[in-house]
Design a protein around this motif. Structure first.
Motif, short mmCIF file in Angstrom:
data_model
loop_
_atom_site.label_atom_id
_atom_site.label_comp_id
_atom_site.label_asym_id
_atom_site.label_seq_id
_atom_site.Cartn_x
_atom_site.Cartn_y
_atom_site.Cartn_z
N SER A 48 4.23 3.30 -7.97
CA SER A 48 3.67 4.64 -8.11
C SER A 48 2.99 5.08 -6.83
N GLY A 49 3.31 4.41 -5.72
CA GLY A 49 2.70 4.74 -4.44
C GLY A 49 3.33 5.96 -3.80
N PRO A 50 2.89 6.32 -2.61
CA PRO A 50 3.37 7.53 -1.95
C PRO A 50 4.80 7.45 -1.42
N PHE A 51 5.38 6.25 -1.36
CA PHE A 51 6.74 6.10 -0.84
C PHE A 51 7.60 5.25 -1.77
N VAL A 52 8.91 5.41 -1.62
CA VAL A 52 9.88 4.61 -2.38
C VAL A 52 10.80 3.90 -1.39
N VAL A 53 11.34 2.78 -1.81
CA VAL A 53 12.19 1.97 -0.93
C VAL A 53 13.59 2.55 -0.88
N GLU A 54 14.08 2.78 0.33
CA GLU A 54 15.48 3.16 0.54
C GLU A 54 16.32 1.95 0.91
N LYS A 67 0.83 -1.21 0.00
CA LYS A 67 0.00 0.00 0.00
C LYS A 67 0.87 1.26 0.00
N ALA A 68 2.06 1.18 0.58
CA ALA A 68 2.95 2.33 0.63
C ALA A 68 3.76 2.51 -0.66
N ILE A 69 4.10 1.40 -1.33
CA ILE A 69 5.02 1.46 -2.46
C ILE A 69 4.31 1.49 -3.81
N PHE A 70 3.20 0.79 -3.92
CA PHE A 70 2.51 0.63 -5.20
C PHE A 70 1.14 1.29 -5.17
N PRO A 100 8.43 12.02 -4.28
CA PRO A 100 8.15 13.44 -4.56
C PRO A 100 7.21 13.64 -5.74
N GLY A 101 7.11 12.63 -6.60
CA GLY A 101 6.25 12.77 -7.77
C GLY A 101 4.90 12.10 -7.63
N HIS A 102 4.52 11.76 -6.40
CA HIS A 102 3.23 11.09 -6.21
C HIS A 102 2.09 11.98 -6.68
N TRP A 103 1.14 11.39 -7.37
CA TRP A 103 0.09 12.18 -8.02
C TRP A 103 -0.80 12.93 -7.05
#
Length: 507
Positions: free
Chosen positions: A190-196, A70-73, A210-213
């Motif tokens: 395309s979720g609100p977060f990306v994996v570090e 839910k956070a990543i996709f 930063p590019g979340h819609w």
């Protein structure tokens, strides 16, 4: 904010040059820099370890994978309550008259975290990969196909009418067509977060996309830590080492409520403690035997003792907020009747029932069940397994009695009963062609009242045949630091962290 949170923020700043300026300021007792913004870092103790980030494979329906997904996709749609949905990647959708064809129009402003736009080709590739992997969700889409209709439209067709498709799609996440065989330790979404950084079974560190819609999330850093041992999880929460956790047992509630820095809330509940009995195993093939074992356990006392705040006796395979709920006649605790039924069936009292579970909060519950069974001479051995081993053994039916908490995605029994209880699913060792027919009919009619009636009949078959024991409806405790604001409590144990922010007061 608590002083311990400040110490953690300072420690993070020492390793992250971008926030050195913040911690260089003098601080107030509340934990935020004087004249500066509150540090937007959130540490969460997840109740199930995150072992895998692949949203389409065998572990796709694990709670840990779902929380991460839910956070990543992004999914096409998400639930807004029973029978209600709103678009995520899909801007709109339309079904034909018999619900054998669904057309989804995608938003035109959504991009993956690598900057490439989300197109219908990505949706179709993800759908085809999910089917090819034959993972946890594939049975939701038997006879389904997806095809492109231009760059921003996807058409999903079904061999039979599928009015429950929207409820199934809330756990279908879209990944780039070019990366279907990519690095699932650091996937593109395309979720609100990306994996570090991802350490399976231990920690998942996320940064805002930063590019979340819908706009960049307020959080600068989100860490999902696996802390399965309850005492350690509670200590981390009380000291401020973590800011949020859930699925907290009732016996921790008095101490938590006495802490003025913590806020305790309950979800609306869509979970059922479900104890499948392997119908393919010798001794458990007969419904009369399975029902006798159920009758031998004093669940009312167990619930009252262990779950006075969050548990209530179940009277259905699914919860009342699910389409398909139908109240059943409770199984009454009667050890004498249970013993007689087992004697009549020729039960082998030398055999031992292997009870498997994964989450540590089930230990006391499993021990209590084994203790009650022992009173009538039935041997049972509770065994906690690591999440990956538990899943592997679950799918291979290497267990006699399997304990887990099951919810219903989309509040529609098609995603639980229809997915898990067919002969083809091979999840419980139980196969009933008559039940298959009921589930097929329920899943293929567009008449909501008729669907409810058919799922009610299926519910009764599952209950009366004691495919498992269904002792308890569950409401889960969420506990957060009062500085954690904007958290909406979901009924499905998968919080949306995109709305969370860190502030100075209770929300």
């Amino acid at each position: 904010m608590r002083p311990v949170r400040l110490r953690r923020a300072v420690a993070l700043a020492a390793a992250t040059t971008s926030i050195v300026g913040l911690v260089a300021c003098s601080t107030t007792t509340g934990g935020s820099p004087t004249g500066g913004a509150v540090q937007q870092d959130l540490a969460v103790a997840v109740w199930t370890p995150i072992e895998n980030l692949d949203p389409h494979g065998a572990s796709a329906m694990d709670n840990g994978t779902q929380v991460a997904a839910k956070a990543i996709f992004s999914a096409l749609v998400r639930t807004a309550g029973k029978g209600s949905f709103e678009g995520v990647l899909a801007e709109s959708w339309q079904a034909n008259e018999d619900a054998t064809e669904w057309t989804f129009t995608l938003r035109n402003n959504v991009k993956f975290s690598d900057g490439t736009p989300v197109t219908s080709a990505d949706v179709v590739a993800s759908f085809e990969r999910l089917l090819a992997l034959k993972g946890a969700m594939a049975s939701n889409y038997a006879g389904h196909k997806a095809k492109e209709s231009g760059a921003n439209k996807v058409v999903i067709t079904a061999e039979d009418p599928d009015p429950a498709l929207l409820g199934k799609l809330i756990t279908f996440y879209v990944t780039p067509a070019a990366h279907q065989d990519g690095d699932w330790a650091k996937p593109i979404g395309s979720g609100p977060f990306v994996v570090e950084k991802f350490t399976p079974g231990q920690s998942l560190v996320l940064a805002p996309n930063p590019g979340h819609w819908r706009g960049k999330p307020a959080l600068n850093r989100l860490e999902l830590r696996s802390i399965q041992e309850m005492a350690a999880r509670m200590t981390a929460l009380k000291t401020g080492e973590v800011d949020l956790t859930w699925a907290v047992p009732d016996d921790q509630l008095p101490g938590l409520k006495g802490d003025s820095d913590l806020v305790v809330e309950k979800d609306s509940g869509s979970g059922v403690i479900t104890m499948w009995m392997n119908g393919s195993e010798k001794g458990l093939k007969e419904a009369a035997v399975r029902r006798a074992l159920w009758q031998a356990v004093d669940f009312a006392t167990i619930i009252k003792s262990l779950f006075p705040e969050t548990g209530s006796p179940a009277n259905s395979v699914v919860t009342p907020n699910v389409l398909g709920y139908a109240p059943q006649t409770p199984v009454t605790y009667d050890p004498a009747a249970a013993k007689k039924a087992l004697d009549d069936a020729g039960w082998d009292y030398d055999q031992t029932i292997q009870m498997q579970f994964s989450q540590p909060q089930f230990q006391q519950f499993a021990d209590a069940v084994a203790s009650d069974l022992a009173k009538i001479g039935v041997k049972a051995e509770p065994t906690q397994k690591e999440a990956a081993v538990f899943l592997q053994d679950l799918l291979a039916l290497k267990w006699d009695l399997n304990i887990q908490q099951l919810g219903t995605a989309g509040f529609d029994a098609a995603t639980s009963l229809g997915r898990l209880y067919t002969c083809a699913a091979k999840r419980t060792g139980y196969c009933n062609p008559d039940l298959d027919k009921l589930l097929a009919q329920a899943g293929s009619t567009s008449d909501t009242a008729k669907r409810q009636e058919l799922y009610a009949q299926a519910n009764k078959v599952i209950w009366d045949d004691a495919v498992g024991m269904y002792p308890m409806f569950v409401r889960n405790l969420y506990v957060r630091n009062k500085s954690v604001q904007g958290l909406a409590i979901p009924p499905d144990l998968t919080p949306d962290f995109s709305t969370v922010r860190i502030g100075n007061g209770a929300s």
